[in-house]
Design a protein around this motif. Structure first.
Motif, short mmCIF file in Angstrom:
data_model
loop_
_atom_site.label_atom_id
_atom_site.label_comp_id
_atom_site.label_asym_id
_atom_site.label_seq_id
_atom_site.Cartn_x
_atom_site.Cartn_y
_atom_site.Cartn_z
N GLU A 1 38.04 53.28 27.93
CA GLU A 1 39.08 52.49 27.24
C GLU A 1 38.42 51.14 26.64
N ASN A 2 37.05 51.19 26.42
CA ASN A 2 36.34 50.44 25.73
C ASN A 2 37.07 50.12 24.46
N HIS A 3 36.96 48.81 23.72
CA HIS A 3 37.03 48.85 22.40
C HIS A 3 36.22 49.63 21.25
N LEU A 4 36.63 50.04 20.38
CA LEU A 4 35.77 50.97 19.31
C LEU A 4 34.69 50.20 18.98
N ALA A 5 34.67 48.88 18.96
CA ALA A 5 33.39 48.16 18.60
C ALA A 5 32.33 48.29 19.71
N ASN A 6 32.79 48.66 20.93
CA ASN A 6 31.92 48.75 22.07
C ASN A 6 31.62 50.29 22.16
N VAL A 7 31.98 51.16 21.54
CA VAL A 7 31.83 52.61 21.76
C VAL A 7 30.88 53.12 20.62
N THR A 8 31.49 53.16 19.26
CA THR A 8 30.71 53.57 18.16
C THR A 8 29.11 53.40 18.10
N PRO A 9 28.72 52.05 18.20
CA PRO A 9 27.43 51.91 18.06
C PRO A 9 26.36 52.62 19.52
N TRP A 10 27.12 52.92 20.46
CA TRP A 10 26.67 53.46 21.43
C TRP A 10 26.65 55.03 21.37
N ILE A 11 27.46 55.86 20.76
CA ILE A 11 27.56 56.83 20.23
C ILE A 11 26.40 57.28 19.26
N GLU A 12 26.40 56.46 18.26
CA GLU A 12 25.37 56.74 17.32
C GLU A 12 24.00 56.57 17.93
N ALA A 13 23.60 55.49 18.75
CA ALA A 13 22.50 55.35 19.36
C ALA A 13 22.17 56.71 20.03
N ALA A 14 23.13 57.15 20.67
CA ALA A 14 22.87 58.27 21.47
C ALA A 14 22.47 59.56 20.70
N GLU A 15 22.95 59.60 19.47
CA GLU A 15 22.75 60.73 18.64
C GLU A 15 21.44 60.50 17.86
N ASN A 16 21.11 59.39 17.74
CA ASN A 16 19.76 59.05 17.11
C ASN A 16 18.59 59.36 18.09
N VAL A 17 18.70 59.38 19.37
CA VAL A 17 17.71 59.59 20.38
C VAL A 17 17.92 60.73 20.98
N GLY A 18 18.95 61.58 20.80
CA GLY A 18 19.18 62.96 21.52
C GLY A 18 19.63 62.62 22.94
N ALA A 19 20.17 61.61 23.11
CA ALA A 19 20.77 61.22 24.37
C ALA A 19 22.27 61.93 24.90
N ARG A 20 22.63 62.18 26.02
CA ARG A 20 23.84 62.74 26.35
C ARG A 20 24.71 61.58 26.57
N ILE A 21 26.05 61.76 26.31
CA ILE A 21 26.96 60.76 26.82
C ILE A 21 27.84 61.40 27.80
N LYS A 22 27.98 60.57 28.90
CA LYS A 22 29.12 60.80 29.96
C LYS A 22 30.23 59.92 29.80
N TRP A 23 31.56 60.41 29.82
CA TRP A 23 32.58 59.50 29.47
C TRP A 23 33.19 59.10 30.97
N TRP A 24 33.13 57.82 31.07
CA TRP A 24 34.02 57.19 32.50
C TRP A 24 35.42 57.28 32.14
N THR A 25 36.26 58.04 32.56
CA THR A 25 37.55 58.13 32.12
C THR A 25 38.68 57.25 33.35
N VAL A 26 39.80 56.91 32.84
CA VAL A 26 40.70 56.44 33.79
C VAL A 26 41.15 57.48 34.53
N THR A 27 41.78 57.04 35.82
CA THR A 27 42.47 58.00 36.59
C THR A 27 43.64 57.30 37.09
N LYS A 28 44.60 58.01 37.69
CA LYS A 28 46.01 57.44 37.99
C LYS A 28 45.63 56.95 39.59
N HIS A 29 46.22 56.04 40.10
CA HIS A 29 46.27 55.50 41.27
C HIS A 29 47.88 55.46 41.59
#
Length: 111
Positions: free
Chosen positions: A5-33
């Motif tokens: 649920e992060n704002h796009l401005a706090n997601v895109t740079p991290w995706i790009e950084a992960a792609e640049n260094v070959g890191a894998r992204i795991k998504w912490w997704t919301v759950t219903k309670h």
């Protein structure tokens, strides 16, 4: 690990950084309670985060407060979990923009 649920401005740079260094992204997704029979809330569960973070995790990206979820997150608890599991090698990047109205109120003493 990136909170979904992060704002796009706090997601895109991290995706790009992960792609640049070959890191894998795991998504912490919301759950219903379910809090009441007719009331359902969505939140990022610490239980889910503890399943995503391991000794190889190097960064967890999260918003301090979520306009989508309507919650202020316990950053101290998240930091403790990440530090413990990663043995101090993991970092937490916190987007604090949405938290400012909740945490920087007139009586908070922060100037």
């Amino acid at each position: 690990v990136i909170a979904s649920e992060n704002h796009l401005a706090n997601v895109t740079p991290w995706i790009e950084a992960a792609e640049n260094v070959g890191a894998r992204i795991k998504w912490w997704t919301v759950t219903k309670h379910h809090q009441h029979q007719s009331h359902e809330t969505m939140e990022l569960s610490s239980n889910v985060l503890s399943n995503l973070v391991n000794e190889r995790t190097r960064i967890v990206v999260v918003s301090h407060a979520s306009n989508i979820l309507g919650r202020v997150r316990n950053i101290s608890k998240i930091c403790s979990l990440v530090r413990k599991v990663t043995r101090g090698k993991g970092h937490i990047a916190v987007d604090g923009v949405a938290a400012a109205p909740h945490l920087l109120s007139a009586g908070s003493g922060v100037q």
